[in-house]
Design an enzyme around this catalytic site. Sequence first.
Site, PDB file in Angstrom:
ATOM      1  N   SER A  21       0.807  -1.230   0.000  1.00  0.00           N
ATOM      2  CA  SER A  21       0.000   0.000   0.000  1.00  0.00           C
ATOM      3  C   SER A  21       0.837   1.275   0.000  1.00  0.00           C
ATOM      4  O   SER A  21       0.589   2.181   0.787  1.00  0.00           O
ATOM      5  CB  SER A  21      -0.924  -0.026   1.205  1.00  0.00           C
ATOM      6  OG  SER A  21      -1.498  -1.287   1.343  1.00  0.00           O
ATOM      7  N   ARG A  54       8.141   6.344  -3.430  1.00  0.00           N
ATOM      8  CA  ARG A  54       8.567   6.998  -2.180  1.00  0.00           C
ATOM      9  C   ARG A  54       7.722   6.433  -1.051  1.00  0.00           C
ATOM     10  O   ARG A  54       6.583   6.027  -1.249  1.00  0.00           O
ATOM     11  CB  ARG A  54       8.383   8.519  -2.258  1.00  0.00           C
ATOM     12  CG  ARG A  54       6.952   8.929  -2.448  1.00  0.00           C
ATOM     13  CD  ARG A  54       6.748  10.424  -2.449  1.00  0.00           C
ATOM     14  NE  ARG A  54       5.330  10.689  -2.604  1.00  0.00           N
ATOM     15  CZ  ARG A  54       4.687  10.614  -3.756  1.00  0.00           C
ATOM     16  NH1 ARG A  54       5.345  10.315  -4.867  1.00  0.00           N
ATOM     17  NH2 ARG A  54       3.402  10.828  -3.820  1.00  0.00           N
ATOM     18  N   ASP A  74      -3.486  -1.769  -2.238  1.00  0.00           N
ATOM     19  CA  ASP A  74      -4.686  -2.146  -1.479  1.00  0.00           C
ATOM     20  C   ASP A  74      -5.970  -1.556  -2.055  1.00  0.00           C
ATOM     21  O   ASP A  74      -7.031  -2.175  -1.980  1.00  0.00           O
ATOM     22  CB  ASP A  74      -4.550  -1.803   0.010  1.00  0.00           C
ATOM     23  CG  ASP A  74      -4.257  -0.336   0.281  1.00  0.00           C
ATOM     24  OD1 ASP A  74      -3.970   0.416  -0.673  1.00  0.00           O
ATOM     25  OD2 ASP A  74      -4.299   0.063   1.451  1.00  0.00           O
TER      26      ASP A  74
HETATM   27  N1  LIG Z   1     -11.255   3.851  16.628  1.00  0.00           N
HETATM   28  C1  LIG Z   1     -10.638   4.426  15.590  1.00  0.00           C
HETATM   29  N2  LIG Z   1     -11.291   5.317  14.826  1.00  0.00           N
HETATM   30  C2  LIG Z   1     -10.687   5.925  13.784  1.00  0.00           C
HETATM   31  N3  LIG Z   1      -9.417   5.719  13.438  1.00  0.00           N
HETATM   32  C3  LIG Z   1      -8.720   4.833  14.152  1.00  0.00           C
HETATM   33  C4  LIG Z   1      -9.282   4.133  15.248  1.00  0.00           C
HETATM   34  N4  LIG Z   1      -8.349   3.300  15.751  1.00  0.00           N
HETATM   35  C5  LIG Z   1      -7.242   3.484  15.011  1.00  0.00           C
HETATM   36  N5  LIG Z   1      -7.450   4.408  14.052  1.00  0.00           N
HETATM   37  C6  LIG Z   1      -6.494   4.913  13.051  1.00  0.00           C
HETATM   38  O1  LIG Z   1      -6.562   4.072  11.931  1.00  0.00           O
HETATM   39  C7  LIG Z   1      -5.263   3.958  11.322  1.00  0.00           C
HETATM   40  C8  LIG Z   1      -5.051   2.513  10.920  1.00  0.00           C
HETATM   41  O2  LIG Z   1      -5.954   2.233   9.890  1.00  0.00           O
HETATM   42  P1  LIG Z   1      -6.179   0.765   9.354  1.00  0.00           P
HETATM   43  O3  LIG Z   1      -6.558  -0.091  10.509  1.00  0.00           O
HETATM   44  O4  LIG Z   1      -7.174   0.859   8.265  1.00  0.00           O
HETATM   45  O5  LIG Z   1      -4.688   0.335   8.988  1.00  0.00           O
HETATM   46  P2  LIG Z   1      -3.846   0.133   7.689  1.00  0.00           P
HETATM   47  O6  LIG Z   1      -4.417  -0.957   6.866  1.00  0.00           O
HETATM   48  O7  LIG Z   1      -2.475  -0.034   8.199  1.00  0.00           O
HETATM   49  O8  LIG Z   1      -3.972   1.492   6.906  1.00  0.00           O
HETATM   50  P3  LIG Z   1      -3.636   1.732   5.356  1.00  0.00           P
HETATM   51  O9  LIG Z   1      -4.477   0.790   4.575  1.00  0.00           O
HETATM   52  O10 LIG Z   1      -3.944   3.171   5.092  1.00  0.00           O
HETATM   53  O11 LIG Z   1      -2.192   1.432   5.195  1.00  0.00           O
HETATM   54  C9  LIG Z   1      -4.262   4.451  12.328  1.00  0.00           C
HETATM   55  O12 LIG Z   1      -3.612   5.589  11.771  1.00  0.00           O
HETATM   56  C10 LIG Z   1      -5.078   4.866  13.560  1.00  0.00           C
HETATM   57  O13 LIG Z   1      -4.696   6.136  14.052  1.00  0.00           O
END
Ligand SMILES: Nc1ncnc2c1ncn2[C@@H]1O[C@H](COP(=O)(O)OP(=O)(O)OP(=O)(O)O)[C@@H](O)[C@H]1O
Length: 466
Positions: A139, A154, A192
């Site tokens: 991603s 980047r 993703d």
């Molecule tokens: N209860 C919540 N409500 C809103 N945002 C949250 C909550 N808990 C965590 N987050 C935020 O959600 C983000 C993580 O998102 P996600 O779980 O979708 O992860 P990811 O798959 O790693 O993200 P991406 O797909 O953008 O790389 C973190 O930056 C966090 O600050």
Amino acid sequence: MSLLDAYEKTKQELNVTPEKLTEITDHFVSELNKGLSKTGGNIPMIPGWVMDYPTGQETGDYLAIDLGGTNLRVVKVSLLGDSKFTYEAEKYPIPVPMRTGKSEDLWNFIADSLDTFVKKHYGSRGSSMAKLPLGFTFSYPASQDAINEGVLQRWTKGFDIDGVEGENVVPLLQDAINVRNTPVEVVSLINDTTGTLVASKYCDPETIMGLIFGTGCNGAYYDVCKDIPKLEGRLPDDLLKENSPMAINCEYGAFDNEWAVLPRTKYDIQIDQESPRPGQQYYEKMIAGYYLGEVLRLILLDYYSQDLIFKDQNIKPLQVPFAMDTSFPSRIEQHSAPFVEGLFLDSFNIKTTEEERNIIHDLCLLIGTRSARLSVCGIAAICKKRNYKAGHCASDGSVFNKYPHFKERAHEALNDIFQWNCDPKDYPITLIHAEDGSGVGAAVIACLTEKRLLANKSVGTIESKL
Ligand SMILES: Nc1ncnc2c1ncn2[C@@H]1O[C@H](COP(=O)(O)OP(=O)(O)OP(=O)(O)O)[C@@H](O)[C@H]1O
């Protein structure tokens, strides 16, 4: 100035009017087009080399991994046809120091997690079986000339690991897998959002885009090969003759890096300046999960520096950058103001007055509303560009799933832009919860790729080796 005056000022700054939404969306359309042009622009608009729409009849067993900003997910997917699938998944949190650590630590971490998963889900069969095809959901903005490669342009989302930018990440991962003798072969690399788009279209033909509102923000949609000027002269004949669709990973978190239209506040500017990559991902830094807690923290520190809040208290724990992730504003808005009392005492040893709790609660509402409203500018721009009048925008990520009222606020903002003037339940373009993009999308894409190869159809540029 009182605390309430300061809050009212912030409220004005975080407000995004319908006129501003329209202005941003129109600029967004021209930036999407610029990204597809030969000269290029801020928005990378990366062709994903998925050149078929899934029918829902794809079948087979596949392995997938998804390296997000926060977690690594490993998934075993069985596509059953009839838009059905089963999957088993495990989540491995990415250790925080690894985000800015050494390249080999990252690939070792992924390969170790994958090895653990294969041993757990395939048992002793693992070492003797034929290699399992794996779809790698990566991603971060990576350029691709074919479906089985990805050169990192980047790092984003707070990652900054030396020695990976400019490299094809598929062999970096494959080498770490081979060292462990794990029977896995990386066959495709996808983003993703492309995974979300394809997984959701496998299940719902009305899907028009895949969107992530997680650590970062991004969107993918299908364009048409012949309408991508930057691929001119590089496309094999079959793709041009058939007028093939092409999934585009927009990477639109980079929208407006030259700051032409976004209503940035001093807090957004500070976040950017203190980030590992100043001047990049302006749009993402205003709306995505990695940053929303930080916006709240900076507003509170600003009020504190003016002696308006937390008076005469030691607020050291709150002065640590990123001391609040986005679960803070999200949970604060979800609960009523009294929840703030326990949260600030437990997390930062800070006492709050009733007025402060109410204001903090309302700030979280403003931060979430601004995020949702700005988020739809990307969606509206793709709809305008592709002339979509109706459809489902498959959405995923913690901000979409957990930040209170995100979807309703996004729909209201879409209505502000398109002026449907009908009952919200009749809005023709809606955000719906995506199918698990990371695993199912990678599996469907691996299956579509196999079919193309069997039919002797292209899966990359003329120069690519496939
Ligand atoms: N209860 C919540 N409500 C809103 N945002 C949250 C909550 N808990 C965590 N987050 C935020 O959600 C983000 C993580 O998102 P996600 O779980 O979708 O992860 P990811 O798959 O790693 O993200 P991406 O797909 O953008 O790389 C973190 O930056 C966090 O600050």
